[in-house]
Design a protein around this motif. Structure first.
Motif, PDB file in Angstrom:
ATOM      1  N   GLU A  24       0.798  -1.217   0.000  1.00 44.81           N
ATOM      2  CA  GLU A  24       0.000   0.000   0.000  1.00 44.81           C
ATOM      3  C   GLU A  24       0.835   1.274   0.000  1.00 44.81           C
ATOM      4  O   GLU A  24       0.310   2.368   0.163  1.00 44.81           O
ATOM      5  N   SER A 100      -5.865   3.036   2.272  1.00 47.90           N
ATOM      6  CA  SER A 100      -5.838   3.643   3.599  1.00 47.90           C
ATOM      7  C   SER A 100      -7.155   4.351   3.867  1.00 47.90           C
ATOM      8  O   SER A 100      -7.951   4.584   2.952  1.00 47.90           O
ATOM      9  N   ALA A 153      -8.906  -1.389   5.198  1.00 43.23           N
ATOM     10  CA  ALA A 153      -8.050  -0.376   5.820  1.00 43.23           C
ATOM     11  C   ALA A 153      -8.447  -0.128   7.270  1.00 43.23           C
ATOM     12  O   ALA A 153      -7.589   0.107   8.138  1.00 43.23           O
ATOM     13  N   HIS A 157      -6.107  -0.537  10.584  1.00 42.23           N
ATOM     14  CA  HIS A 157      -5.886   0.567  11.507  1.00 42.23           C
ATOM     15  C   HIS A 157      -6.233   0.201  12.948  1.00 42.23           C
ATOM     16  O   HIS A 157      -5.534   0.610  13.883  1.00 42.23           O
ATOM     17  N   HIS A 278      -9.000   9.584  11.624  1.00 43.41           N
ATOM     18  CA  HIS A 278      -9.102   8.546  10.604  1.00 43.41           C
ATOM     19  C   HIS A 278     -10.580   8.340  10.285  1.00 43.41           C
ATOM     20  O   HIS A 278     -11.392   8.102  11.193  1.00 43.41           O
TER      21      HIS A 278
END
Length: 384
Positions: A24, A100, A153, A157, A278
């Motif tokens: 990635e 992401s 993603a 995370h 995020h």
């Protein structure tokens, strides 16, 4: 009756070799080439136009390239190797193959120059409205690919994190006591080592993400930020003004704490908030709703809300009732009058819990001040 809901999204288990299997970043790409090649790898959304020599000289059999820019001779070579190539789609306002999560700066890019309607977030919402009305199967496929990439993603995370959900409606205005109380709760939970996750929108959701953002600073920072935000209490009538004040707070106090927001373009008239570090934004609301709740293993707090929050309560209650996610997780409803009189979800939740393991995992409290101790108590009961 089946224990697992057929359309529910479970957090996907991470394969022990996922870190090597999925590429990635260009740094990961270069390491893979140096350590033996790209065969069987999944390469996501990278500009590989400067990596032509590596692609020409490295085996790529059974690889998959998702939205990677390549020179024509490199693309032809990897296809000849047997790799599957999904080309970039530059005319889209979003990247369906992204590796992401989003950040506030990405979704709100262009806000200060041209207002919210010029941002990628707004343009993606308009694309969604148009293609959903058209019934275009290609657009539907792209939405599905995007949402699956976001889920992947998100799991990466949150791996190893203790996630607590804070759910509540968008009606809680900046400048109100309820908004401030939720922000202080988000700060306290973050300082306690939990990762705060919300629906990612305005109101109570923004307040919780703001609290997490404020966690590394002295207490006075949050008081000052609340005062500043009160200049634009609601995202109507001017969504641009509402968002710009939030970015003013971020400029005054850069480097805030981490949290997660999980909004949806299905409710695109509600913007994401700028305090979630995020952002996992989805097209399909059902995937977003269930995926958010499924990842909150440390429990979920339900602040006063309306239809959406009621839906979340019973979306959570169903797997707790059937113990279909490895056992019930804590549920804390805040504001006795709201949940017993205005929207009496609590009596129904109690009735469902009767003679079930979830009976010891639910609680009703009067204020946010009671939440941390209540979550700790329910977690202890869960562990026992």
């Amino acid at each position: 009756m089946a224990d697992v809901q057929p359309n529910s999204e479970q957090p996907r288990p991470r394969h022990p070799h996922d870190a090597d299997h999925e590429i990635e970043s260009l740094a990961e790409f270069d390491r893979a080439v140096a350590s033996g090649g790209l065969a069987g790898r999944r390469v996501q959304s990278l500009d590989l136009t400067d990596r032509t020599f590596a692609l020409l000289s490295t085996g790529t059999a059974a690889s998959v390239f998702l939205g990677c820019a390549m020179e024509p001779d490199a693309a032809a070579k990897v296809r000849a190797d047997g790799a599957l190539v999904f080309p970039p789609l530059p005319d889209l306002p979003f990247d369906p193959y992204r590796g992401s999560l989003y950040g506030p700066d990405e979704l709100f890019e262009g806000l200060s120059r041209a207002g919210y309607e010029a941002t990628p977030d707004a343009r993606t919402y308009h694309w969604y409205q148009r293609t959903r009305a058209d019934g275009d199967v290609f657009a539907s496929m792209l939405r599905s690919i995007h949402d699956d990439a976001v889920s992947d993603a998100l799991d990466e995370h949150l791996a190893g994190a203790r996630v607590v959900g804070l759910m509540g409606g968008h009606a809680s205005e900046r400048g109100s006591a309820a908004y401030a109380g939720t922000a202080r709760l988000g700060r306290l939970l973050t300082r306690g080592g939990l990762t705060v996750a919300t629906g990612g929108g305005p109101g109570a959701m923004e307040a919780a993400n703001l609290g997490a953002y404020a966690a590394p600073f002295e207490d006075s920072m949050l008081d000052a930020a609340l005062e500043l935000l009160a200049k634009a209490p609601h995202f109507t009538p001017s969504l641009t003004d509402w968002a710009q004040v939030a970015f003013e707070v971020r400029r005054c106090w850069p480097g805030g704490g981490s949290s997660v927001g999980i909004p949806t373009w299905f409710y695109g008239h509600e913007p994401p908030n700028a305090f979630a570090s995020h952002i996992a934004k989805y097209f399909v609301n059902a995937v977003r709703e269930d995926g958010l709740l499924a990842r909150c293993h440390a429990g979920v707090v339900y602040l006063p809300g309306a239809a959406g929050t009621v839906q979340e309560i019973f979306d959570h209650a169903t797997p707790n009732y059937y113990a279909s996610r490895g056992g019930p997780t804590p549920m804390v409803l805040v504001n006795r009058a709201h949940w017993t009189e205005k929207l009496p979800a609590w009596p129904l939740l109690q009735a469902l819990a009767t003679e079930r393991a979830m009976a010891g995992r639910i609680a009703l409290v009067d204020s946010v001040d009671e939440v941390p101790d209540t979550l700790a108590r329910l977690a202890t009961e869960t562990a026992s």
